[in-house]
Design an enzyme around this catalytic site. Structure first.
Site, PDB file in Angstrom:
ATOM      1  N   ASP A  71      23.323 -32.087 -69.326  1.00  0.00           N
ATOM      2  CA  ASP A  71      24.067 -31.164 -70.284  1.00  0.00           C
ATOM      3  C   ASP A  71      23.622 -31.169 -71.573  1.00  0.00           C
ATOM      4  O   ASP A  71      22.778 -31.720 -72.038  1.00  0.00           O
ATOM      5  CB  ASP A  71      25.459 -31.491 -70.276  1.00  0.00           C
ATOM      6  CG  ASP A  71      25.653 -32.885 -70.311  1.00  0.00           C
ATOM      7  OD1 ASP A  71      24.950 -33.843 -70.738  1.00  0.00           O
ATOM      8  OD2 ASP A  71      26.998 -33.595 -69.889  1.00  0.00           O
ATOM      9  N   ASN A 123      38.260 -38.785 -69.080  1.00  0.00           N
ATOM     10  CA  ASN A 123      39.079 -38.098 -68.311  1.00  0.00           C
ATOM     11  C   ASN A 123      38.466 -37.839 -67.188  1.00  0.00           C
ATOM     12  O   ASN A 123      38.876 -36.791 -66.008  1.00  0.00           O
ATOM     13  CB  ASN A 123      39.372 -36.448 -69.298  1.00  0.00           C
ATOM     14  CG  ASN A 123      38.078 -35.838 -69.362  1.00  0.00           C
ATOM     15  OD1 ASN A 123      37.014 -36.253 -68.880  1.00  0.00           O
ATOM     16  ND2 ASN A 123      38.203 -34.631 -69.881  1.00  0.00           N
ATOM     17  N   HIS A 155      35.390 -36.830 -66.364  1.00  0.00           N
ATOM     18  CA  HIS A 155      34.431 -35.738 -66.139  1.00  0.00           C
ATOM     19  C   HIS A 155      32.906 -36.266 -65.881  1.00  0.00           C
ATOM     20  O   HIS A 155      32.699 -37.332 -66.188  1.00  0.00           O
ATOM     21  CB  HIS A 155      34.248 -34.751 -67.340  1.00  0.00           C
ATOM     22  CG  HIS A 155      33.832 -35.225 -68.564  1.00  0.00           C
ATOM     23  ND1 HIS A 155      34.186 -34.962 -69.903  1.00  0.00           N
ATOM     24  CD2 HIS A 155      32.795 -36.017 -68.755  1.00  0.00           C
ATOM     25  CE1 HIS A 155      33.453 -35.531 -70.857  1.00  0.00           C
ATOM     26  NE2 HIS A 155      32.519 -36.205 -70.041  1.00  0.00           N
ATOM     27  N   GLU A 184      34.288 -30.490 -66.219  1.00  0.00           N
ATOM     28  CA  GLU A 184      35.780 -31.146 -66.996  1.00  0.00           C
ATOM     29  C   GLU A 184      36.850 -30.940 -65.762  1.00  0.00           C
ATOM     30  O   GLU A 184      36.654 -30.236 -64.820  1.00  0.00           O
ATOM     31  CB  GLU A 184      36.348 -30.212 -68.122  1.00  0.00           C
ATOM     32  CG  GLU A 184      35.293 -30.206 -69.444  1.00  0.00           C
ATOM     33  CD  GLU A 184      35.334 -31.675 -70.126  1.00  0.00           C
ATOM     34  OE1 GLU A 184      35.876 -32.774 -69.658  1.00  0.00           O
ATOM     35  OE2 GLU A 184      34.971 -31.542 -71.417  1.00  0.00           O
TER      36      GLU A 184
HETATM   37  C1  GLP Z   1      29.566 -36.997 -72.621  1.00  0.00           C
HETATM   38  C2  GLP Z   1      28.879 -36.505 -71.753  1.00  0.00           C
HETATM   39  C3  GLP Z   1      28.810 -37.065 -70.440  1.00  0.00           C
HETATM   40  C4  GLP Z   1      28.970 -38.574 -70.894  1.00  0.00           C
HETATM   41  C5  GLP Z   1      30.236 -39.017 -71.586  1.00  0.00           C
HETATM   42  C6  GLP Z   1      30.615 -40.340 -71.655  1.00  0.00           C
HETATM   43  O1  GLP Z   1      31.054 -36.256 -72.492  1.00  0.00           O
HETATM   44  N1  GLP Z   1      28.610 -35.194 -71.580  1.00  0.00           N
HETATM   45  O2  GLP Z   1      27.650 -36.729 -69.649  1.00  0.00           O
HETATM   46  O3  GLP Z   1      29.052 -39.458 -69.685  1.00  0.00           O
HETATM   47  O4  GLP Z   1      30.342 -38.165 -72.691  1.00  0.00           O
HETATM   48  O5  GLP Z   1      30.122 -40.897 -72.953  1.00  0.00           O
HETATM   49  P1  GLP Z   1      29.966 -42.334 -73.346  1.00  0.00           P
HETATM   50  O6  GLP Z   1      28.791 -42.879 -72.378  1.00  0.00           O
HETATM   51  O7  GLP Z   1      29.653 -42.275 -74.806  1.00  0.00           O
HETATM   52  O8  GLP Z   1      31.338 -42.803 -73.148  1.00  0.00           O
END
Ligand code: GLP
Length: 269
Positions: free
Chosen positions: A85, A156, A158, A163
């Site tokens: 993404d 959440n 995702h 989402e």
């Molecule tokens: C963002 C990214 C996700 C990632 C998530 C969790 O939303 N788009 O791909 O998995 O954050 O982030 P973190 O690893 O910092 O908890």
């Protein structure tokens, strides 16, 4: 390349769960899996196609990959990457862009050709977003599909920026790469990265769809910390629902491994 042993291995509807003492050990186990996939896919098809993730969670794994490369144990000469993404709109030069993150944490330090590292493009003109995201899925297919998809987990539930939604499971499983609006929880979690100013957080993103993610030959989900425990537990043994996108991994559980620390595993029983 040393590979730590998990403290516990659990089989749940969402896949095999390997519980490690801490994020560092889980990341070393993840890096060893990456190295295996790169070797096996290169032997079978002449290249390895890797789906990559951003966020805080995979940073240690990327550090391990860089260290193995510097030790002469791991080459990316036959690797092609597709990231999950990117914010939209965003410049690749913006330190908060996922392109910038990938350059800094992995691409700048290994032998990956620039035209083999792909992220959705946060600068594509508005009128061409749909064309670009559809092309992204075609590029992955043309490269033979993903040998491995690395995932992190939003609080959440995702995956990528897919989402939670009220659509049916069948509709969710068919979601292609596309433009999405960010969930309020995701925006709130991102505020710290944008100088504490919610107005600077992009409200949209381009995300690989659920369909191409779940089509990967192998999926590695990383989750670390107590704040991820409820989402981990619900995703691996709760109902399969578009309301918790990570639960959709249950539909391809045989290809999924969860590498988690003891805190993220604390609600698994
Ligand atoms: C963002 C990214 C996700 C990632 C998530 C969790 O939303 N788009 O791909 O998995 O954050 O982030 P973190 O690893 O910092 O908890």
């Amino acid at each position: 390349m040393s590979e730590p042993a998990p403290l516990r291995v659990l089989d749940r509807p969402g896949g095999r769960i390997e519980v490690y003492p801490d994020a560092d050990a889980a990341s070393r186990a993840g890096a060893a899996r990456f190295a295996r996939v790169i070797a096996q896919a290169t032997a079978a098809r002449g290249r390895a196609v890797l789906g990559l993730a951003t966020g805080g969670t995979p940073i240690r794994l990327y550090q391990q990959l860089v260290a193995h490369h510097k030790d002469g144990e791991l080459s990316f000469a036959n690797v092609i990457t597709y990231n999950l993404d990117e914010y939209y709109p965003i410049s690749p030069l913006d330190p908060n862009s996922y392109r910038y993150y990938m350059q800094r944490n992995l691409f700048d330090h290994v032998d990956l050709a620039a035209n083999r590292t792909h992220l959705p493009d946060g600068t594509v003109p508005e009128a061409f977003v749909d064309e670009h995201t559809a092309a992204y899925d075609r590029w992955i297919e043309a490269d033979g599909g993903l040998d491995l998809q690395l995932l992190g987990l939003g609080r959440n539930g995702h995956i990528g920026f897919n989402e939670p939604s009220a659509c049916s499971v069948d509709e969710a499983l068919a979601l292609p790469t596309r433009r999405v609006e960010l969930h309020p929880v995701t925006v709130a979690d991102a505020v710290k990265d944008f100088g504490g100013d919610v107005n600077r957080v992009p409200k949209a993103a381009l995300t690989m769809g659920v369909k191409p993610i779940l089509a990967a030959r192998e999926v590695i989900m990383l989750a670390f910390g107590a704040h991820k425990a409820p989402a981990v537990s619900a995703a691996v043994s709760g109902p399969v629902t578009a309301g918790l996108p990570a639960s959709l991994l249950q539909t391809v559980a045989a290809r999924v491994v969860w590498l988690v620390d003891t805190q993220a595993a604390s609600e698994l029983g």
